[in-house]
Design a protein around this motif. Structure first.
Motif, PDB file in Angstrom:
ATOM      1  N   VAL A  17       0.782  -1.312   0.343  1.00  0.00           N
ATOM      2  CA  VAL A  17       0.058  -0.407   0.077  1.00  0.00           C
ATOM      3  C   VAL A  17       0.965   1.094  -0.240  1.00  0.00           C
ATOM      4  O   VAL A  17       0.665   2.490  -0.384  1.00  0.00           O
ATOM      5  CB  VAL A  17      -0.530   0.058   1.338  1.00  0.00           C
ATOM      6  N   ASN A  18       1.712   1.186   0.773  1.00  0.00           N
ATOM      7  CA  ASN A  18       3.010   2.167   0.528  1.00  0.00           C
ATOM      8  C   ASN A  18       4.152   2.085   0.951  1.00  0.00           C
ATOM      9  O   ASN A  18       4.521   1.338   2.143  1.00  0.00           O
ATOM     10  CB  ASN A  18       2.509   3.102   2.603  1.00  0.00           C
ATOM     11  N   ASP A  19       4.810   1.955  -0.322  1.00  0.00           N
ATOM     12  CA  ASP A  19       6.790   1.723   0.097  1.00  0.00           C
ATOM     13  C   ASP A  19       7.564   2.768   0.966  1.00  0.00           C
ATOM     14  O   ASP A  19       8.476   1.652   1.034  1.00  0.00           O
ATOM     15  CB  ASP A  19       7.410   1.520  -1.534  1.00  0.00           C
ATOM     16  N   GLU A  20       7.082   3.256   1.642  1.00  0.00           N
ATOM     17  CA  GLU A  20       8.250   4.467   2.240  1.00  0.00           C
ATOM     18  C   GLU A  20       8.268   3.743   3.777  1.00  0.00           C
ATOM     19  O   GLU A  20       7.308   3.197   4.562  1.00  0.00           O
ATOM     20  CB  GLU A  20       7.535   6.087   2.109  1.00  0.00           C
ATOM     21  N   VAL A  21       9.340   3.437   4.123  1.00  0.00           N
ATOM     22  CA  VAL A  21       9.833   2.713   5.477  1.00  0.00           C
ATOM     23  C   VAL A  21      10.581   3.519   6.014  1.00  0.00           C
ATOM     24  O   VAL A  21      11.511   3.624   5.145  1.00  0.00           O
ATOM     25  CB  VAL A  21      10.063   0.903   4.927  1.00  0.00           C
ATOM     26  N   VAL A  71      21.437   3.168  13.794  1.00  0.00           N
ATOM     27  CA  VAL A  71      21.590   3.465  12.853  1.00  0.00           C
ATOM     28  C   VAL A  71      20.542   3.587  11.966  1.00  0.00           C
ATOM     29  O   VAL A  71      19.192   3.027  12.246  1.00  0.00           O
ATOM     30  CB  VAL A  71      22.368   2.707  11.772  1.00  0.00           C
ATOM     31  N   ILE A  72      19.545   4.745  11.416  1.00  0.00           N
ATOM     32  CA  ILE A  72      17.537   5.329  10.793  1.00  0.00           C
ATOM     33  C   ILE A  72      18.265   5.021   8.915  1.00  0.00           C
ATOM     34  O   ILE A  72      19.104   5.993   8.787  1.00  0.00           O
ATOM     35  CB  ILE A  72      17.284   5.928  11.689  1.00  0.00           C
ATOM     36  N   VAL A  73      17.789   3.946   8.413  1.00  0.00           N
ATOM     37  CA  VAL A  73      17.388   4.236   6.961  1.00  0.00           C
ATOM     38  C   VAL A  73      15.878   4.444   6.864  1.00  0.00           C
ATOM     39  O   VAL A  73      15.142   3.969   6.971  1.00  0.00           O
ATOM     40  CB  VAL A  73      17.956   2.966   6.648  1.00  0.00           C
ATOM     41  N   ARG A  74      16.038   5.734   5.412  1.00  0.00           N
ATOM     42  CA  ARG A  74      15.020   6.109   5.141  1.00  0.00           C
ATOM     43  C   ARG A  74      14.693   5.554   3.536  1.00  0.00           C
ATOM     44  O   ARG A  74      15.700   5.695   3.433  1.00  0.00           O
ATOM     45  CB  ARG A  74      14.696   7.516   5.482  1.00  0.00           C
ATOM     46  N   GLY A  75      14.223   5.157   3.514  1.00  0.00           N
ATOM     47  CA  GLY A  75      13.163   4.762   1.909  1.00  0.00           C
ATOM     48  C   GLY A  75      12.689   3.770   1.941  1.00  0.00           C
ATOM     49  O   GLY A  75      11.432   3.999   1.906  1.00  0.00           O
ATOM     50  N   SER A  76      12.790   3.148   0.386  1.00  0.00           N
ATOM     51  CA  SER A  76      11.496   1.753   0.054  1.00  0.00           C
ATOM     52  C   SER A  76      11.685   0.896  -0.431  1.00  0.00           C
ATOM     53  O   SER A  76      12.675   0.494   0.016  1.00  0.00           O
ATOM     54  CB  SER A  76      10.706   2.956  -1.387  1.00  0.00           C
ATOM     55  N   ALA A  77      10.739   0.704   0.123  1.00  0.00           N
ATOM     56  CA  ALA A  77      10.285  -1.492   0.487  1.00  0.00           C
ATOM     57  C   ALA A  77      10.186  -1.823  -0.876  1.00  0.00           C
ATOM     58  O   ALA A  77       8.596  -1.775  -1.153  1.00  0.00           O
ATOM     59  CB  ALA A  77       9.474  -1.539   1.543  1.00  0.00           C
ATOM     60  N   HIS A  78      10.611  -2.580  -1.883  1.00  0.00           N
ATOM     61  CA  HIS A  78       9.606  -3.186  -2.678  1.00  0.00           C
ATOM     62  C   HIS A  78      10.032  -4.977  -2.478  1.00  0.00           C
ATOM     63  O   HIS A  78      10.818  -5.899  -2.464  1.00  0.00           O
ATOM     64  CB  HIS A  78       9.956  -3.121  -3.975  1.00  0.00           C
ATOM     65  N   ASN A  94       8.624 -14.459   0.830  1.00  0.00           N
ATOM     66  CA  ASN A  94       9.119 -13.098   0.312  1.00  0.00           C
ATOM     67  C   ASN A  94      10.302 -12.460   0.805  1.00  0.00           C
ATOM     68  O   ASN A  94       9.805 -12.313   1.857  1.00  0.00           O
ATOM     69  CB  ASN A  94       7.566 -12.462   0.298  1.00  0.00           C
ATOM     70  N   TYR A  95      10.623 -12.356  -0.585  1.00  0.00           N
ATOM     71  CA  TYR A  95      12.333 -11.128  -0.060  1.00  0.00           C
ATOM     72  C   TYR A  95      11.598 -10.126  -0.165  1.00  0.00           C
ATOM     73  O   TYR A  95      11.037  -9.411  -1.103  1.00  0.00           O
ATOM     74  CB  TYR A  95      12.949 -11.761  -0.872  1.00  0.00           C
ATOM     75  N   VAL A  96      12.427  -8.997   0.673  1.00  0.00           N
ATOM     76  CA  VAL A  96      11.795  -7.782  -0.099  1.00  0.00           C
ATOM     77  C   VAL A  96      13.365  -6.596   0.762  1.00  0.00           C
ATOM     78  O   VAL A  96      13.772  -7.464   1.337  1.00  0.00           O
ATOM     79  CB  VAL A  96      10.788  -7.064   1.500  1.00  0.00           C
ATOM     80  N   ARG A  97      13.280  -5.693   0.090  1.00  0.00           N
ATOM     81  CA  ARG A  97      14.421  -5.241  -0.577  1.00  0.00           C
ATOM     82  C   ARG A  97      14.310  -3.297   0.020  1.00  0.00           C
ATOM     83  O   ARG A  97      13.343  -2.990  -0.515  1.00  0.00           O
ATOM     84  CB  ARG A  97      15.499  -4.828  -1.727  1.00  0.00           C
ATOM     85  N   ILE A  98      14.849  -3.007   0.922  1.00  0.00           N
ATOM     86  CA  ILE A  98      15.076  -2.159   1.190  1.00  0.00           C
ATOM     87  C   ILE A  98      15.778  -0.915   0.824  1.00  0.00           C
ATOM     88  O   ILE A  98      16.966  -1.217   0.733  1.00  0.00           O
ATOM     89  CB  ILE A  98      14.526  -1.964   2.150  1.00  0.00           C
ATOM     90  N   SER A  99      15.016  -0.204  -0.623  1.00  0.00           N
ATOM     91  CA  SER A  99      16.086   0.872  -0.816  1.00  0.00           C
ATOM     92  C   SER A  99      16.498   1.739  -0.608  1.00  0.00           C
ATOM     93  O   SER A  99      15.375   3.210  -0.281  1.00  0.00           O
ATOM     94  CB  SER A  99      15.975   1.335  -2.322  1.00  0.00           C
TER      95      SER A  99
END
Length: 144
Positions: free
Chosen positions: A64-68, A83-90, A116-121
């Motif tokens: 629904v919302n890939d921003e994580v 450490v904080i990562v801001r990004g998108s997950a797909h 399911n594998y998810v990648r955070i970019s």
């Protein structure tokens, strides 16, 4: 770190080093007014984060919302870091992506099937290191 500065900003490379040295983090998702946080085990793949998940609310929220946000921290008696990562997950949906992810050696911590594998970019990466000592004098009283 100096005695004057108990908090130090980490460089991007220092952030990645710390992420590579850990395996448990927290994923924050948002759908509308609902914000959720999930503990996940992960691996660093180049300059991205990969994790596995089963069908369920986490996966639905990411579609629904890939921003994580993704956060990892560690501590000892003497120091700590975050450490904080801001990004998108797909979700990795091609055969080539899934086969590559299979080679990362990522195993679920809980004995459940997670197909399911998810990648955070990342779009940004920030981190801080802390020296853990006693609280400074709060009321300005000093010895004479």
């Amino acid at each position: 770190m100096t005695t004057e500065d108990p908090v130090v900003r980490l460089s991007e490379e220092e952030c990645w080093q710390r992420l590579r040295g850990s395996e448990l983090g927290r994923l924050v998702t948002r759908v509308g007014d609902v914000i959720d946080i999930f503990p996940i085990n992960y691996v660093v793949d180049g300059t991205s984060i990969v994790f596995r998940t089963a069908e369920g609310s986490k996966l639905v929220e990411l579609t629904v919302n890939d921003e994580v946000l993704f956060e990892v921290d560690e501590h000892t008696d003497a120091d700590a870091w975050s450490v904080i990562v801001r990004g998108s997950a797909h979700v990795l949906d091609t055969l080539a992506e899934r086969e590559a992810a299979d080679g990362l050696g990522l195993q679920p911590w809980v004995p459940t099937l997670k197909y399911n594998y998810v990648r955070i970019s990342p779009s940004s990466l920030t981190g801080r290191a802390f020296r853990r000592t006693g609280e400074p004098e709060r009321y300005g009283v000093s010895e004479y």
